[in-house]
Design a protein around this motif. Structure first.
Motif, PDB file in Angstrom:
ATOM      1  N   ILE A 187      -0.318 -25.505 -21.604  1.00  0.00           N
ATOM      2  CA  ILE A 187      -1.256 -24.744 -20.761  1.00  0.00           C
ATOM      3  C   ILE A 187      -1.690 -25.579 -19.560  1.00  0.00           C
ATOM      4  N   ALA A 188      -2.034 -26.847 -19.816  1.00  0.00           N
ATOM      5  CA  ALA A 188      -2.472 -27.726 -18.728  1.00  0.00           C
ATOM      6  C   ALA A 188      -1.349 -27.963 -17.718  1.00  0.00           C
ATOM      7  N   TYR A 189      -0.120 -28.075 -18.216  1.00  0.00           N
ATOM      8  CA  TYR A 189       1.030 -28.309 -17.356  1.00  0.00           C
ATOM      9  C   TYR A 189       1.293 -27.104 -16.454  1.00  0.00           C
ATOM     10  N   ILE A 190       1.228 -25.911 -17.019  1.00  0.00           N
ATOM     11  CA  ILE A 190       1.413 -24.687 -16.236  1.00  0.00           C
ATOM     12  C   ILE A 190       0.299 -24.548 -15.195  1.00  0.00           C
ATOM     13  N   ASP A 191      -0.929 -24.889 -15.598  1.00  0.00           N
ATOM     14  CA  ASP A 191      -2.070 -24.825 -14.677  1.00  0.00           C
ATOM     15  C   ASP A 191      -1.868 -25.767 -13.492  1.00  0.00           C
ATOM     16  N   LEU A 192      -1.263 -26.921 -13.730  1.00  0.00           N
ATOM     17  CA  LEU A 192      -0.996 -27.869 -12.645  1.00  0.00           C
ATOM     18  C   LEU A 192      -0.081 -27.262 -11.591  1.00  0.00           C
ATOM     19  N   PHE A 193       0.932 -26.523 -12.034  1.00  0.00           N
ATOM     20  CA  PHE A 193       1.851 -25.881 -11.082  1.00  0.00           C
ATOM     21  C   PHE A 193       1.091 -24.932 -10.161  1.00  0.00           C
ATOM     22  N   GLU A 194       0.172 -24.169 -10.748  1.00  0.00           N
ATOM     23  CA  GLU A 194      -0.596 -23.210  -9.951  1.00  0.00           C
ATOM     24  C   GLU A 194      -1.502 -23.927  -8.953  1.00  0.00           C
ATOM     25  N   ARG A 195      -2.092 -25.033  -9.399  1.00  0.00           N
ATOM     26  CA  ARG A 195      -2.955 -25.803  -8.497  1.00  0.00           C
ATOM     27  C   ARG A 195      -2.141 -26.444  -7.374  1.00  0.00           C
ATOM     28  N   GLU A 196      -0.953 -26.921  -7.712  1.00  0.00           N
ATOM     29  CA  GLU A 196      -0.111 -27.587  -6.728  1.00  0.00           C
ATOM     30  C   GLU A 196       0.322 -26.620  -5.625  1.00  0.00           C
ATOM     31  N   LYS A 197       0.568 -25.367  -5.986  1.00  0.00           N
ATOM     32  CA  LYS A 197       0.988 -24.366  -4.994  1.00  0.00           C
ATOM     33  C   LYS A 197      -0.064 -24.181  -3.902  1.00  0.00           C
ATOM     34  N   LYS A 198      -1.337 -24.359  -4.272  1.00  0.00           N
ATOM     35  CA  LYS A 198      -2.439 -24.095  -3.342  1.00  0.00           C
ATOM     36  C   LYS A 198      -2.789 -25.306  -2.472  1.00  0.00           C
TER      37      LYS A 198
ATOM     38  N   LYS B 287       9.857 -23.700 -13.336  1.00  0.00           N
ATOM     39  CA  LYS B 287      10.407 -22.403 -13.724  1.00  0.00           C
ATOM     40  C   LYS B 287      10.469 -22.268 -15.243  1.00  0.00           C
ATOM     41  N   TYR B 288      10.883 -23.331 -15.902  1.00  0.00           N
ATOM     42  CA  TYR B 288      11.068 -23.301 -17.352  1.00  0.00           C
ATOM     43  C   TYR B 288       9.740 -23.048 -18.071  1.00  0.00           C
ATOM     44  N   TYR B 289       8.727 -23.808 -17.734  1.00  0.00           N
ATOM     45  CA  TYR B 289       7.448 -23.666 -18.443  1.00  0.00           C
ATOM     46  C   TYR B 289       6.741 -22.357 -18.085  1.00  0.00           C
ATOM     47  N   ARG B 290       6.972 -21.875 -16.874  1.00  0.00           N
ATOM     48  CA  ARG B 290       6.428 -20.545 -16.538  1.00  0.00           C
ATOM     49  C   ARG B 290       7.092 -19.477 -17.404  1.00  0.00           C
ATOM     50  N   LEU B 291       8.400 -19.617 -17.639  1.00  0.00           N
ATOM     51  CA  LEU B 291       9.101 -18.668 -18.504  1.00  0.00           C
ATOM     52  C   LEU B 291       8.574 -18.728 -19.939  1.00  0.00           C
ATOM     53  N   LEU B 292       8.310 -19.936 -20.432  1.00  0.00           N
ATOM     54  CA  LEU B 292       7.747 -20.078 -21.768  1.00  0.00           C
ATOM     55  C   LEU B 292       6.391 -19.375 -21.858  1.00  0.00           C
ATOM     56  N   GLY B 293       5.584 -19.537 -20.827  1.00  0.00           N
ATOM     57  CA  GLY B 293       4.285 -18.871 -20.802  1.00  0.00           C
ATOM     58  C   GLY B 293       4.417 -17.352 -20.744  1.00  0.00           C
ATOM     59  N   LYS B 294       5.373 -16.896 -19.925  1.00  0.00           N
ATOM     60  CA  LYS B 294       5.613 -15.458 -19.791  1.00  0.00           C
ATOM     61  C   LYS B 294       6.090 -14.848 -21.106  1.00  0.00           C
ATOM     62  N   TYR B 295       7.047 -15.512 -21.768  1.00  0.00           N
ATOM     63  CA  TYR B 295       7.565 -15.014 -23.043  1.00  0.00           C
ATOM     64  C   TYR B 295       6.482 -15.033 -24.123  1.00  0.00           C
ATOM     65  N   SER B 296       5.661 -16.070 -24.122  1.00  0.00           N
ATOM     66  CA  SER B 296       4.580 -16.172 -25.121  1.00  0.00           C
ATOM     67  C   SER B 296       3.615 -15.009 -24.977  1.00  0.00           C
ATOM     68  N   GLU B 297       3.252 -14.698 -23.745  1.00  0.00           N
ATOM     69  CA  GLU B 297       2.333 -13.580 -23.502  1.00  0.00           C
ATOM     70  C   GLU B 297       2.958 -12.253 -23.930  1.00  0.00           C
ATOM     71  N   LYS B 298       4.244 -12.097 -23.626  1.00  0.00           N
ATOM     72  CA  LYS B 298       4.943 -10.855 -23.956  1.00  0.00           C
ATOM     73  C   LYS B 298       5.066 -10.654 -25.467  1.00  0.00           C
ATOM     74  N   LEU B 299       5.273 -11.745 -26.206  1.00  0.00           N
ATOM     75  CA  LEU B 299       5.509 -11.652 -27.654  1.00  0.00           C
ATOM     76  C   LEU B 299       4.233 -11.843 -28.482  1.00  0.00           C
ATOM     77  N   GLY B 300       3.115 -12.018 -27.807  1.00  0.00           N
ATOM     78  CA  GLY B 300       1.853 -12.155 -28.528  1.00  0.00           C
ATOM     79  C   GLY B 300       1.649 -13.518 -29.179  1.00  0.00           C
ATOM     80  N   VAL B 301       2.312 -14.538 -28.650  1.00  0.00           N
ATOM     81  CA  VAL B 301       2.135 -15.903 -29.164  1.00  0.00           C
ATOM     82  C   VAL B 301       0.903 -16.516 -28.502  1.00  0.00           C
ATOM     83  N   ASP B 302       0.060 -17.149 -29.302  1.00  0.00           N
ATOM     84  CA  ASP B 302      -1.155 -17.768 -28.774  1.00  0.00           C
ATOM     85  C   ASP B 302      -0.794 -19.050 -28.030  1.00  0.00           C
TER      86      ASP B 302
END
Length: 430
Positions: free
Chosen positions: A270-281, A247-262
């Motif tokens: 990025i790799a850590y967030i991607d792992l969560f998405e892969r694990e769900k599947k 949840k925490y790292y997804r929020l960091l990704g969400k806030y970064s996208e919203k605020l225009g942070v690269d």
């Protein structure tokens, strides 16, 4: 005794006579007989025994190829650590740099295990250790004859942060002169004295840092807007274990996208967030089923010796970290199209491979930097931005004053120290 010697003498004479008779026969044998004997032997080797010999040789060859295939890439069990990066500089010399948490007992024990694997495979001549100068001699503990006392002393020193993983392995492997210190002696001694002063003043420094932190908490309470305060609450809850990492790292990704942070500048996040998405599947029940199918395929493809070697290396498939590493290598070596025949297992192997590429130390460092950037980005005016900078910089100041700062963080610290002093005078003036 006399009877035994007599029998031995008679057997020796009989053997000598037999050899002489055979030699005489060979000397009198004609060309036709020679050809006949050679032909008969060749027939036996090729027709009668040939298939068996060829089968044994082929099995040995394939077993050797199998062992080379699964060990071609160095396999480090995930429980001990992970390989995070590699570079080629055009030299045959290989340098392996092990990053660690100093004075952390379990980390140091893992380093001992890693060195054991490396030594078994590559026969280490030396291990070079930071925080030491010249030859490091571990015979002072290795020479203790009572094994139980020696083991207890070594474990106690490790638990107290006084014994490194390299020193542990030097003792365990009975190589007291394995370690060489890489530090220049004069610089090392000067730093050693400086560290002693830091340790001596620890209590005093901690009181000052706590006082600074109180001032920063008050600053944030006065100047932070609702978005910044919300961000601070999320970070605090995560570090206190009240929000899970997903949840925490997804929020960091969400806030970064919203605020225009690269966010893509933070590779490990990025790799850590991607792992969560892969694990769900992933369907772990199907993964287990397809893993069994894959083992059956290997039974059919591998010679008996090779399959037995796999069972031994993985302790009958009980060492899961080794199992996955070896099976990934084998699927590539034997061109088994997992994506087509075993898609769920293929996705799981991809998941394992990608997880191994995440550097935990870099992930922590990236998280700290990103949080500071986001708090400043959430600012609506100059004062909110400057206070956010002061609050973020304090984390670097704490590490610096307690001798825990990394090289990258130290560079940031030196570049921004003057700015921090200026902002401190502007908002606190103590």
């Amino acid at each position: 005794m006399k009877v035994t010697n007599f029998i031995k003498e008679r057997l020796s004479l009989w053997w000598l006579e037999a050899v002489l008779r055979l030699s005489g026969w060979l000397m009198t044998i004609n060309f036709v007989k020679s050809v006949a004997v050679i032909t008969t032997v060749c027939f036996l080797l090729t027709s009668v025994m040939g298939h068996a010999i060829a089968s044994v040789l082929e099995n040995a060859r394939e077993t050797k190829q199998f062992n080379e295939a699964i060990d071609r890439n160095f396999t480090l069990p995930a429980a001990f650590g992970r390989i995070t990066d590699g570079k080629y500089f055009g030299s045959e010399q290989v340098v392996i740099n092990i990053q660690d948490l100093h004075c952390h007992a379990e980390v140091q024990r893992n380093i001992t295990r890693i060195l054991s694997i490396l030594d078994e495979k590559y026969k280490l001549e030396n291990v070079y250790l930071e925080g030491a100068s010249g030859q490091v001699d571990t015979s002072w503990i290795g020479s203790i004859k009572d094994k139980e006392i020696k083991q207890k002393m070594m474990e106690s020193l490790t638990d107290r942060g006084r014994f490194t993983g390299a020193e542990r392995y030097s003792v365990i492997s009975e190589k007291p002169y394995l370690i060489k210190g890489i530090e220049k002696e004069d610089v090392y001694i000067a730093n050693f004295k400086r560290l002693n002063k830091i340790i001596e003043s620890h209590d005093q420094v901690r009181k000052i840092l706590d006082s600074i932190n109180v001032d920063i908490v008050n600053l944030k309470s006065t100047y932070y807007n609702k978005k910044q305060k919300r961000m601070g609450e999320i970070v605090a809850r995560y570090r206190n274990g009240k929000i899970d990492a997903k949840k925490y790292y997804r929020l960091l990704g969400k806030y970064s996208e919203k605020l225009g942070v690269d966010i893509y500048g933070y590779r490990n996040i990025i790799a850590y967030i991607d792992l969560f998405e892969r694990e769900k599947k992933l369907d772990y029940k199907r993964v287990a089923g397809e893993l069994q199918q894959f083992v059956n395929i290997l039974k059919q493809k591998l010679p008996y010796g090779a399959y037995r070697s796999l069972v031994e290396k993985t302790e009958n498939f009980s060492k899961l970290d080794k199992v996955y590493a070896y099976l990934i290598n084998l699927s590539k070596e034997y061109n088994i199209n997992l994506a087509h025949s075993l898609p769920e297992l293929n996705d799981f192997f991809n998941y394992i491979e990608k997880s191994q590429r995440i550097n935990p130390l870099d992930l922590v460092a990236e998280e700290k930097k990103l949080v500071g950037v986001l708090e400043m980005k959430f600012a609506d005016d100059q004062s909110e931005n400057e206070v956010a900078f002061v609050a973020d910089f304090f984390r670097y100041l704490e590490d610096y004053m307690q001798n825990k700062i990394s090289a990258d963080d130290y560079e940031y610290f030196t570049q921004n120290e003057d700015k921090f002093r200026l902002m401190w005078i502007k908002y606190i003036d103590t």
